[in-house]
Structure formats: structure tokens, C-alpha cells
Write a protein that holds these residues in place. Structure first.
Motif, PDB file in Angstrom:
ATOM      1  N   PHE A  70      19.180 -54.251   2.928  1.00 34.05           N
ATOM      2  CA  PHE A  70      19.047 -53.257   1.865  1.00 34.05           C
ATOM      3  C   PHE A  70      17.569 -52.997   1.570  1.00 34.05           C
ATOM      4  N   SER A  74      15.471 -49.366   2.261  1.00 33.31           N
ATOM      5  CA  SER A  74      15.191 -48.599   1.045  1.00 33.31           C
ATOM      6  C   SER A  74      13.856 -47.877   1.139  1.00 33.31           C
ATOM      7  N   GLU A  77      11.224 -48.859  -3.275  1.00 30.60           N
ATOM      8  CA  GLU A  77      11.395 -50.302  -3.407  1.00 30.60           C
ATOM      9  C   GLU A  77      12.085 -50.661  -4.724  1.00 30.60           C
ATOM     10  N   CYS A  81      17.890 -56.750  -5.794  1.00 27.19           N
ATOM     11  CA  CYS A  81      19.169 -56.293  -5.256  1.00 27.19           C
ATOM     12  C   CYS A  81      20.253 -57.269  -5.690  1.00 27.19           C
ATOM     13  N   ASN A 109      26.442 -48.750  -0.813  1.00 27.53           N
ATOM     14  CA  ASN A 109      25.110 -49.126  -1.279  1.00 27.53           C
ATOM     15  C   ASN A 109      24.590 -48.079  -2.242  1.00 27.53           C
ATOM     16  N   ILE A 111      21.499 -47.225  -5.684  1.00 24.77           N
ATOM     17  CA  ILE A 111      20.370 -47.595  -6.530  1.00 24.77           C
ATOM     18  C   ILE A 111      20.771 -47.377  -7.984  1.00 24.77           C
ATOM     19  N   GLY A 166      18.837 -52.431  -6.642  1.00 26.08           N
ATOM     20  CA  GLY A 166      19.738 -52.125  -5.553  1.00 26.08           C
ATOM     21  C   GLY A 166      21.111 -52.742  -5.795  1.00 26.08           C
ATOM     22  N   CYS A 275      23.165 -44.495  -1.449  1.00 27.86           N
ATOM     23  CA  CYS A 275      22.205 -44.724  -0.369  1.00 27.86           C
ATOM     24  C   CYS A 275      22.893 -44.470   0.957  1.00 27.86           C
TER      25      CYS A 275
END
Length: 277
Positions: A70, A74, A77, A81, A109, A111, A166, A275
Motif C-alpha cells: 500500500f 500510494s 504518502e 495504514c 484499498n 485513503i 491508508g 485507490c
């Protein structure tokens, strides 16, 4: 690397660990609490990333691999996570941590754009599902070693104030809720838990005066609710029967009010950006 901190155990852990000396870095200390034990582990670590596992929980084999991928994938940043977890053994049966905390991903996935607003109002399993860069942990100050209660929530709030998180929707940890750990005990002692929560949120507002106004407003609203609950619990424990009844009634009303406000449109709803990796 695997680092095991023995926080003053009284069983045969030292003898058992002797058989793993070639694979596990074992350190023993006098009983000093979970915050100091975890900070000790980070101080002696050498890796770029760190993660924590308590003795009564289990990572799935791909947990660390998925979290490192992950970070590698990304573009922006994230501060840290966290992955989902299967929570079992508790009074409500088996469910995932994201279900419990209201994190409806809709993607594998993502954010989390507003982590502070979310954890101010919802339970988000943290320590065991966390991975972050070692230098970020150290820059944040690590766990507060003066705290034996809710030190994980304190760190989560401070990390949430630094930026996005994350998220991985697949449960990569099995959380055993049948044990009587410090966290379980805390939820059953609101007279201790609530003032600590209030102090943690007050500190983050003081330490981060430039937080977005929306987040400041959500945290301040949560603090007002905490103060009301603290007063209601104090009344509920009164020796005066009428005051005790009023306090218990207030707690019931506050519980319903809290559940109602969580369902209203507002900034505390998780804002999750999907993501592609």
C-alpha cells in the motif's frame, strides 16, 4: 525483524524464548505498562516500517506484505495504514472492525481523508492493525508512557491530526475479544475512560490550532458530549436516589442522542477516496 518485549511476565516466557533466539529479538523489562513496552520495541528496532501485535491477537500471513505494498503504491504518502480485522469472542459475536466502526469502504484499498473526525466519534481498532514508518512514529512522540489507559487512542488521535490514513478492507488480523485486556476493562469503567478521552481531544486541539475548522468543530462537539456523559455518570453514582435516577435517565437519553447524530449528514462521516492499487 520480530521483536518481543516481555513486560514483566511471571510465567515461563524467558525459557520459552530461549529456543527462538536465532529468529526473535527478545527483551525483558520490569512491568511498566503497554506504552513503555511498545516504545521500547521501537527504540531497539532497525526497520523502516513498524507494526504492533498484542499477545492475544493474530496477524494473517500477508498482513505486513499488503500494508507495505500500500505504501509503495500510494502517490500521496499517508501517515499510516490500517487494515480491517475479524473480531471474535465478544458478546456480539463475530464481525469486522470496519463494520463496527462504520467504515463502509466500497473499495478494497482507500485513503481516509478525515481520520480525526472519524475517530473522534467512532471506535476504530488501531494498534494491532497499524503499520507506519518508524520515523513518523518517533516524530509523533510515540506512546505516552505516563498513560496506562487509552494510550493507543491518544497516539491514534495525534496521528490523525497529521494527515490522511491508508485503509485495506480485507481483514488481515484476528482480534480475540474473549480476553480481559486493558482495553476491555477501560470500556467498563467510564468514570476513568471518559475524562481521559476528553483530555486527549483537548490536547489535540491545543497542539494543532491550524486544523481545518470543520475538524475543530467536530472534535469540540464530541468534547461537549463527553462532558455531559461525565456529569451524568457522576449523578448516576450518587447516594441520593433522585439524583442517581436522573443521572441514569440522562445516560440513556445521551446514548440515543449520540446514535441519532451519527446518522445525520455531517463532516464526521468517513470520507474515503478509492485507490487503484
Amino acid at each position: 525483524e520480530i521483536i518481543l518485549i516481555d513486560d514483566g511476565s511471571t510465567d515461563d516466557t524467558p525459557d520459552l524464548m530461549a529456543g527462538y533466539a536465532d529468529r526473535i529479538h527478545y527483551f525483558r523489562q520490569g512491568n511498566s505498562g503497554p506504552a513503555r513496552a511498545r516504545n521500547h520495541g521501537i527504540r531497539v528496532s532497525a526497520g523502516e516500517f513498524v507494526a504492533f501485535l498484542d499477545s492475544d491477537d493474530s496477524w494473517l500471513p500477508e498482513k505486513i506484505e499488503r500494508q507495505l505494498k500500500f505504501f509503495d503504491g500510494s502517490d500521496s504518502e499517508p501517515v499510516c495504514c490500517i487494515c480491517n480485522a475479524t473480531m471474535s469472542g465478544g458478546p456480539v459475536g463475530t464481525r469486522t472492525a470496519f463494520e463496527y466502526g462504520g467504515l463502509n469502504m466500497g473499495t478494497e484499498n482507500g485513503i481516509l481523508l478525515n481520520p480525526l473526525s472519524v475517530i473522534a466519534n467512532s471506535f476504530i481498532l488501531f494498534n494491532q492493525v497499524l503499520a507506519l514508518r518508524r520515523d513518523v512514529f518517533l516524530d509523533t512522540g510515540g506512546f505516552d508512557e505516563d498513560m496506562w489507559l487509552m494510550e493507543d487512542y491518544d497516539l491514534a488521535v495525534r496521528l490523525a491530526a497529521r494527515g490522511t490514513w491508508g485503509l485495506i478492507n480485507t481483514p488481515l488480523l484476528i482480534k480475540d475479544d474473549s480476553t480481559e485486556g486493558i482495553g476491555i476493562t477501560a470500556t467498563r469503567t467510564p468514570a476513568k475512560q471518559l475524562p481521559v478521552s476528553l483530555r486527549i481531544l483537548n490536547d489535540v486541539l491545543s497542539d494543532h490550532p491550524n486544523l481545518p475548522k470543520t475538524e475543530q468543530s467536530i472534535v469540540a462537539r464530541k468534547m461537549r458530549r463527553l462532558r455531559r456523559r461525565i456529569r451524568a455518570h457522576a449523578l448516576a453514582e450518587s447516594s441520593n436516589g433522585l439524583k442517581a435516577f436522573g443521572g441514569k435517565l440522562a445516560l440513556v437519553l445521551l446514548r440515543y442522542y449520540s446514535g441519532f447524530t451519527r446518522r445525520l449528514p455531517g463532516g464526521s462521516k468517513p470520507q474515503i477516496e478509492p485507490c487503484s492499487w
